[in-house]
Design a protein around this motif. Structure first.
Motif, PDB file in Angstrom:
ATOM      1  N   ASN A  45      -5.661  12.033  -5.873  1.00  0.00           N
ATOM      2  CA  ASN A  45      -5.000  10.830  -5.397  1.00  0.00           C
ATOM      3  C   ASN A  45      -6.034   9.497  -6.096  1.00  0.00           C
ATOM      4  O   ASN A  45      -5.236   8.679  -6.137  1.00  0.00           O
ATOM      5  CB  ASN A  45      -5.298  10.963  -3.833  1.00  0.00           C
ATOM      6  N   SER A  46      -7.147   9.859  -6.018  1.00  0.00           N
ATOM      7  CA  SER A  46      -8.108   8.720  -6.743  1.00  0.00           C
ATOM      8  C   SER A  46      -7.621   8.563  -7.992  1.00  0.00           C
ATOM      9  O   SER A  46      -7.640   7.350  -8.389  1.00  0.00           O
ATOM     10  CB  SER A  46      -9.658   9.244  -6.672  1.00  0.00           C
ATOM     11  N   ARG A  73      -5.067   5.640   0.879  1.00  0.00           N
ATOM     12  CA  ARG A  73      -5.990   5.590  -0.224  1.00  0.00           C
ATOM     13  C   ARG A  73      -5.459   4.156  -0.924  1.00  0.00           C
ATOM     14  O   ARG A  73      -6.486   3.382  -1.421  1.00  0.00           O
ATOM     15  CB  ARG A  73      -5.805   6.443  -1.128  1.00  0.00           C
ATOM     16  N   ASP A  76      -6.972   1.289   0.964  1.00  0.00           N
ATOM     17  CA  ASP A  76      -8.423   1.123   0.592  1.00  0.00           C
ATOM     18  C   ASP A  76      -8.606   0.254  -0.643  1.00  0.00           C
ATOM     19  O   ASP A  76      -9.538  -0.550  -0.823  1.00  0.00           O
ATOM     20  CB  ASP A  76      -9.170   2.419   0.620  1.00  0.00           C
TER      21      ASP A  76
END
Length: 234
Positions: A45-46, A73, A76
């Motif tokens: 995901n990052s 995510r 963020d």
């Protein structure tokens, strides 16, 4: 009996009659993702958030958001000055995402499909779709891509990611993964190359047709391939 259209976010969007393959079992889906990706999903995901180009202050649309983990995510990444809208045609997924990832003030979820977006033109800086495009009926995928193009601002970026196992994965595991990822474990005939249903390279021609720049492809072993394309500025 015809299913009644639903609007869970007060936006006027309505659930389409034929949205594609729906996944109603949220907890089973989360378990499936955990089994397939093990401890790698957070890192993946990052990687995908970074590849999407989403940054502070951006408006992002996440297509086929599922339980909202990836949308969270993205929220963020864009911070309080940005916003994320997640869409999905599965009411249980949207309800779950709204209860969990939707707690952030900059993140909300809408029940609708990619091919039936009721969102303004040029509304978003980034559009993402992860492990979802293959659930859209094949006949409607070009329409879905055209909708993504429509809601992107000039210069905006599209990221599509889907399953693509590395050569180290056995054919038996590949077929099991393809069945689960593509059709929720339903019994049916599988193609000779089961992962072809999810290979993002299949969208190259349609992306060109609707106006995107030439897509760029990247593999993230062992399970993922993604593409990035842009809406031209002129």
């Amino acid at each position: 009996m015809k299913r009644q259209a639903v609007d869970t976010a007060g936006t006027g969007a309505r659930e389409p009659e034929q949205p594609g393959v729906l996944i109603p079992w949220v907890r089973r889906y989360n378990l499936l993702v955990t089994v397939i990706f093990g401890g790698r999903r957070g890192a993946l995901n990052s990687t995908l958030v970074a590849a999407s180009g989403a940054r502070s202050g951006d408006a992002v649309l996440d297509v086929g958001c599922g339980p909202g983990v990836f949308a969270g995510r993205l929220a963020d990444a864009v911070g309080s000055g940005g916003r994320v809208v997640g869409i999905d045609p599965s009411a249980p997924m949207v309800e779950y995402a709204s209860r969990h990832a939707g707690r952030a003030a900059n993140c909300r979820f809408v029940l609708t499909s990619a091919q039936s977006l009721d969102l303004p033109d040029r509304e978003f800086d980034v559009v993402t779709s992860t492990f979802a495009m293959h659930h859209i009926p094949e006949a409607h995928r070009r329409t879905a891509l055209a909708q993504m193009y429509r809601v992107l601002r000039p210069g905006g970026r599209l990221l599509i990611a889907d399953a693509f196992p590395s050569g180290a994965v056995t054919p038996r595991v590949t077929r099991a993964m393809a069945r689960m990822m593509s059709h929720g474990g339903a019994r049916q005939e599988m193609p000779d190359d089961p992962m072809s249903v999810a290979d993002v390279r299949q969208y190259t021609g349609a992306l060109r047709d609707v106006g995107f720049t030439e897509p760029r492809f990247t593999d993230v072993p062992p399970w993922t391939r993604y593409l990035v394309a842009e809406r031209p500025t002129a």
